[in-house]
Every structure is written in C-alpha cells, then in structure tokens.
Write an enzyme that holds these catalytic residues in place. Structure first.
Site, PDB file in Angstrom:
ATOM      1  N   GLU A   1      85.710 -16.043  23.152  1.00 44.00           N
ATOM      2  CA  GLU A   1      86.154 -15.199  22.050  1.00 44.00           C
ATOM      3  C   GLU A   1      87.051 -15.990  21.095  1.00 44.00           C
ATOM      4  O   GLU A   1      88.083 -16.525  21.507  1.00 44.00           O
ATOM      5  CB  GLU A   1      86.888 -13.976  22.598  1.00 44.00           C
ATOM      6  CG  GLU A   1      86.009 -13.091  23.461  1.00 44.00           C
ATOM      7  CD  GLU A   1      86.806 -12.129  24.316  1.00 44.00           C
ATOM      8  OE1 GLU A   1      88.008 -11.936  24.037  1.00 44.00           O
ATOM      9  OE2 GLU A   1      86.235 -11.576  25.275  1.00 44.00           O
TER      10      GLU A   1
ATOM     11  N   GLU B   1      83.682 -10.357  28.515  1.00 46.33           N
ATOM     12  CA  GLU B   1      83.977 -11.409  29.501  1.00 46.33           C
ATOM     13  C   GLU B   1      82.868 -11.570  30.524  1.00 46.33           C
ATOM     14  O   GLU B   1      82.543 -12.689  30.935  1.00 46.33           O
ATOM     15  CB  GLU B   1      85.309 -11.106  30.197  1.00 46.33           C
ATOM     16  CG  GLU B   1      86.538 -11.374  29.343  1.00 46.33           C
ATOM     17  CD  GLU B   1      86.755 -10.346  28.252  1.00 46.33           C
ATOM     18  OE1 GLU B   1      87.454 -10.655  27.263  1.00 46.33           O
ATOM     19  OE2 GLU B   1      86.236  -9.216  28.403  1.00 46.33           O
TER      20      GLU B   1
ATOM     21  N   GLN C   1      90.205 -15.398  27.029  1.00 45.41           N
ATOM     22  CA  GLN C   1      91.357 -15.496  26.132  1.00 45.41           C
ATOM     23  C   GLN C   1      92.701 -15.369  26.848  1.00 45.41           C
ATOM     24  O   GLN C   1      93.658 -16.081  26.530  1.00 45.41           O
ATOM     25  CB  GLN C   1      91.224 -14.431  25.049  1.00 45.41           C
ATOM     26  CG  GLN C   1      91.956 -14.753  23.778  1.00 45.41           C
ATOM     27  CD  GLN C   1      91.507 -13.853  22.642  1.00 45.41           C
ATOM     28  OE1 GLN C   1      91.888 -12.684  22.592  1.00 45.41           O
ATOM     29  NE2 GLN C   1      90.696 -14.385  21.740  1.00 45.41           N
ATOM     30  N   PHE C   2      92.803 -14.487  27.814  1.00 51.65           N
ATOM     31  CA  PHE C   2      93.949 -14.376  28.717  1.00 51.65           C
ATOM     32  C   PHE C   2      93.379 -14.118  30.106  1.00 51.65           C
ATOM     33  O   PHE C   2      92.377 -13.415  30.249  1.00 51.65           O
ATOM     34  CB  PHE C   2      94.882 -13.223  28.332  1.00 51.65           C
ATOM     35  CG  PHE C   2      95.646 -13.447  27.059  1.00 51.65           C
ATOM     36  CD1 PHE C   2      96.936 -13.971  27.086  1.00 51.65           C
ATOM     37  CD2 PHE C   2      95.086 -13.127  25.833  1.00 51.65           C
ATOM     38  CE1 PHE C   2      97.647 -14.177  25.913  1.00 51.65           C
ATOM     39  CE2 PHE C   2      95.787 -13.331  24.657  1.00 51.65           C
ATOM     40  CZ  PHE C   2      97.069 -13.868  24.688  1.00 51.65           C
TER      41      PHE C   2
ATOM     42  N   ASP D   1      94.283 -12.152  32.191  1.00 50.99           N
ATOM     43  CA  ASP D   1      94.278 -10.707  32.416  1.00 50.99           C
ATOM     44  C   ASP D   1      92.940 -10.074  32.036  1.00 50.99           C
ATOM     45  O   ASP D   1      92.616  -8.972  32.499  1.00 50.99           O
ATOM     46  CB  ASP D   1      95.382 -10.040  31.582  1.00 50.99           C
ATOM     47  CG  ASP D   1      96.712 -10.761  31.671  1.00 50.99           C
ATOM     48  OD1 ASP D   1      96.762 -11.938  31.265  1.00 50.99           O
ATOM     49  OD2 ASP D   1      97.698 -10.155  32.120  1.00 50.99           O
ATOM     50  N   TYR D   2      92.168 -10.728  31.187  1.00 49.64           N
ATOM     51  CA  TYR D   2      90.902 -10.176  30.720  1.00 49.64           C
ATOM     52  C   TYR D   2      89.732 -10.535  31.629  1.00 49.64           C
ATOM     53  O   TYR D   2      88.590 -10.154  31.353  1.00 49.64           O
ATOM     54  CB  TYR D   2      90.573 -10.708  29.321  1.00 49.64           C
ATOM     55  CG  TYR D   2      91.575 -10.388  28.234  1.00 49.64           C
ATOM     56  CD1 TYR D   2      92.610  -9.483  28.426  1.00 49.64           C
ATOM     57  CD2 TYR D   2      91.467 -10.999  26.985  1.00 49.64           C
ATOM     58  CE1 TYR D   2      93.520  -9.200  27.425  1.00 49.64           C
ATOM     59  CE2 TYR D   2      92.375 -10.727  25.977  1.00 49.64           C
ATOM     60  CZ  TYR D   2      93.400  -9.829  26.194  1.00 49.64           C
ATOM     61  OH  TYR D   2      94.294  -9.565  25.191  1.00 49.64           O
TER      62      TYR D   2
ATOM     63  N   HIS E   1      98.824  -9.333  29.326  1.00 48.95           N
ATOM     64  CA  HIS E   1      98.716 -10.693  28.800  1.00 48.95           C
ATOM     65  C   HIS E   1      99.561 -11.685  29.599  1.00 48.95           C
ATOM     66  O   HIS E   1      99.803 -12.796  29.130  1.00 48.95           O
ATOM     67  CB  HIS E   1      99.178 -10.754  27.333  1.00 48.95           C
ATOM     68  CG  HIS E   1      98.364  -9.928  26.396  1.00 48.95           C
ATOM     69  ND1 HIS E   1      98.540  -8.573  26.282  1.00 48.95           N
ATOM     70  CD2 HIS E   1      97.357 -10.255  25.544  1.00 48.95           C
ATOM     71  CE1 HIS E   1      97.690  -8.095  25.371  1.00 48.95           C
ATOM     72  NE2 HIS E   1      96.960  -9.090  24.927  1.00 48.95           N
TER      73      HIS E   1
END
Length: 337
Positions: free
Chosen positions: A29, A60, A82-83, A85-86, A129
């Site tokens: 992303e 994801e 991207q993080f 957490d994702y 995040h």
C-alpha cells in the site's frame, strides 16, 4: 561506508537487491508513487518501473497471497504491510500457505518472500499502529523472524532475507527509523530527527540470519534484547552501574541459542526485555530455553521486563514501554537475588 538512518538502510537493501536480481519485486500500500508511509521505498518505482515496484489496494490478504503465488513461480517478492497491526487479515495466508508450502509440496515449491512490517510504538499511534506481535510469528514453523536494532544490521539482514529461499518476517522498530534514539529516556527526545544513526557499507553485503551479537560485553548478568530494547538495555546497564552483557538477538527464529547459553553460563544471571506485552511474549520462550540449557549455572531467577498486560495506551505509551529505569531495577534485583 555511508551514514544512514534505518529507513535509508532498508531502502538501500531493496535497491541493491533489485539491481542485482530482476526477480525481486516490491509492492504494498502506497509503496510506489508515494514511496511508503515511512518513505522506505521512495524512488524505487522511478528507478525500476511500475512492474517491479507498485501500489496495491488496501488488502493485506491479497498482498501476501499474491506474493506467495509470485514466489511459487520464481519471483522474489519483498512486500510491505504498512503497520504490523494490519497483518491480521493476512495471517491465514502467512501461516497456512507461506509457512507450509515447502513441506506440503515435498520440496517442489519454496516461498522466498519477505514481509516487511513497521513494529512497536513511539509515534503515539495508539492501539492500531503500535503493536509488537512478534511471538505470533515465532510460534509458526516454517517462518523466520528478524528484528534489527541498527541501520547496518537492517540492510545486511534484509538483503539476506530477500535471498533466503523461505518466508521471512522482517519487523522494523519504528522508534529506530529516523533516530537518533536515546535509550536513557523514558519519553521521546527527537522522535523524528533526520540525523543518521550509523555507518552502513555501500553495495551488497549480508548479515547472516540466525546469528546474535554481543553489543556490550559484561560478566555480571546477561541481558537478552532485540530491536529498540537493545538500546534501552545498554542505557539501563550504565544507569544501574551493572557489568551487564547485552546480547542483540537480531533473529528471533532461528535463534542463536549457542551465543545466548555461552553468555548465561558465564554470567550466571539473565534478564529478558521486550516491548510486547508480558504474558505469552517471546520472552517466555527465551526464559524456557535458558532454563533448559543453563539451569545448573544459574544463581538467580531469570527476570522479564516487558510491556504491561493491558490494551495498548495512546497518550501514555512512553509509560508503557520498558524504559531504562524499569530495566535497571530488574538488573539490580537480579544481582541482589
């Protein structure tokens, strides 16, 4: 040698790998035109074109699933979530497909993918995040899990990960991205400074996966840490006035148990530090392994210093982190035990 931040070192690793091997592709992303939310991929699309560095939808599971398919057919994807957490929507792809494809195909297929993910706190990103879920990956047979603590290791480990024939989870501590990070503080000093962190070799070089390194020699107690916590451990040892030996694990799986056990058998004491929550964190595995390997050498209980077992705080995140004060207290308590 060039002075680089960790972001620049990670970008250099991808650039070197893409230049040397046309099978290496980078996607995720906002990694193309925008250069990534942390600018780790800035300029790669302009240099290598949209076929080798491209943006994806916010999906994801699709990012990792596509990478697995590409890897099975001979490419070497290096993808960015991207993080960290994702990554949960993609966790099934990581566990059920990427980690098992070599075994399920009896070696006919491998999965040479790297999944890069910013991890940990330090940017006041809150619960979505700032997580540190490295233990979720180290529990999965078939994955390698890497957490660098400095720019030179970040570049060398990432190139090694891209060249590895099996899937590698590459976790990048956000607090170390731009630096300099001062481990003596329990709060941000210059969290988005652009000053470089370290000397990094030009061109191609690798840091072998599965090898820890002693960052601070000592004789009184062994401190096991990785990522940001390596710097906190060094600062805590200085503040406590303890002759601590700080080991930077670098690779959590495969773990360099030989270096760990050699140090603990010498110092006879051990403290484990990680940013993730305490319960069922990777530190618990380290404690178990040290106990199994070094029980008859230990002169004190093994201690853990970690994040609290609470939902991740937002405004109070710097109170949540294991800081030098908490680590120093653990070092002193271990010496007095």
């Amino acid at each position: 040698m060039a002075r680089m931040s960790m972001i620049e070192a990670i970008r250099s690793a991808m650039e070197v790998s893409m230049a040397e091997d046309e099978r290496v592709v980078v996607f995720g992303e906002d990694v193309g035109y925008f250069g990534g939310v942390f600018r780790c991929t800035q300029g790669l699309q302009q240099k290598y074109g949209v076929a080798r560095c491209f943006d994806t939808p916010i999906n994801e599971s699709g990012i990792v699933g596509a990478a697995i398919g590409m890897a099975a057919y001979g490419l070497r994807p290096c993808v960015e979530i991207q993080f960290v957490d994702y990554m949960y929507p993609a966790y099934d792809q990581i566990v059920s497909e990427a980690a098992r494809i070599r075994y399920r195909s009896a070696g006919q297929f491998t999965c040479p993918i790297v999944i890069r993910m910013p991890t940990g706190g330090g940017i006041f990103g809150g619960q979505t995040h700032s997580q540190s879920p490295e233990a979720l990956f180290t529990h999965v047979a078939g994955l390698k899990t890497v957490v660098p603590s400095n720019p030179q290791d970040a570049k060398g480990l990432l190139i090694a990960a891209i060249e590895d024939p099996d899937p590698v989870i590459f976790l990048e501590p956000k607090r170390l991205y731009n630096g300099p990070f001062d481990g003596h503080h329990d709060r941000p000093v210059t969290p988005w400074s652009t000053h470089p962190l370290g000397e990094v070799p030009d061109g191609h070089f690798t840091v072998r996966l599965g090898e820890a390194v002693v960052r601070r020699p000592g004789k009184a107690v062994t401190v096991l840490a990785y990522g940001t916590m390596v710097h906190v451990a060094e600062a805590a040892a200085e503040e406590a006035g303890v002759d601590a030996e700080v080991i930077d694990l670098r690779t959590l799986l495969p773990l360099d148990l030989e270096t760990v056990a050699t140090s603990v058998k010498k110092t006879r004491r051990c403290v484990v530090i990680h940013e993730a929550t305490l319960t069922s964190g990777f530190g618990a595995e380290l404690v178990a392994l040290v106990q199994e390997e070094c029980f008859w050498h230990l002169e004190a209980p093994i201690m853990r210093v970690a994040g609290y077992d609470t939902p991740y705080p937002h405004a109070q995140e710097w109170a949540y982190f294991p800081g030098p004060r908490r680590v120093a207290e653990a070092l002193v308590a271990t010496m007095e035990a």
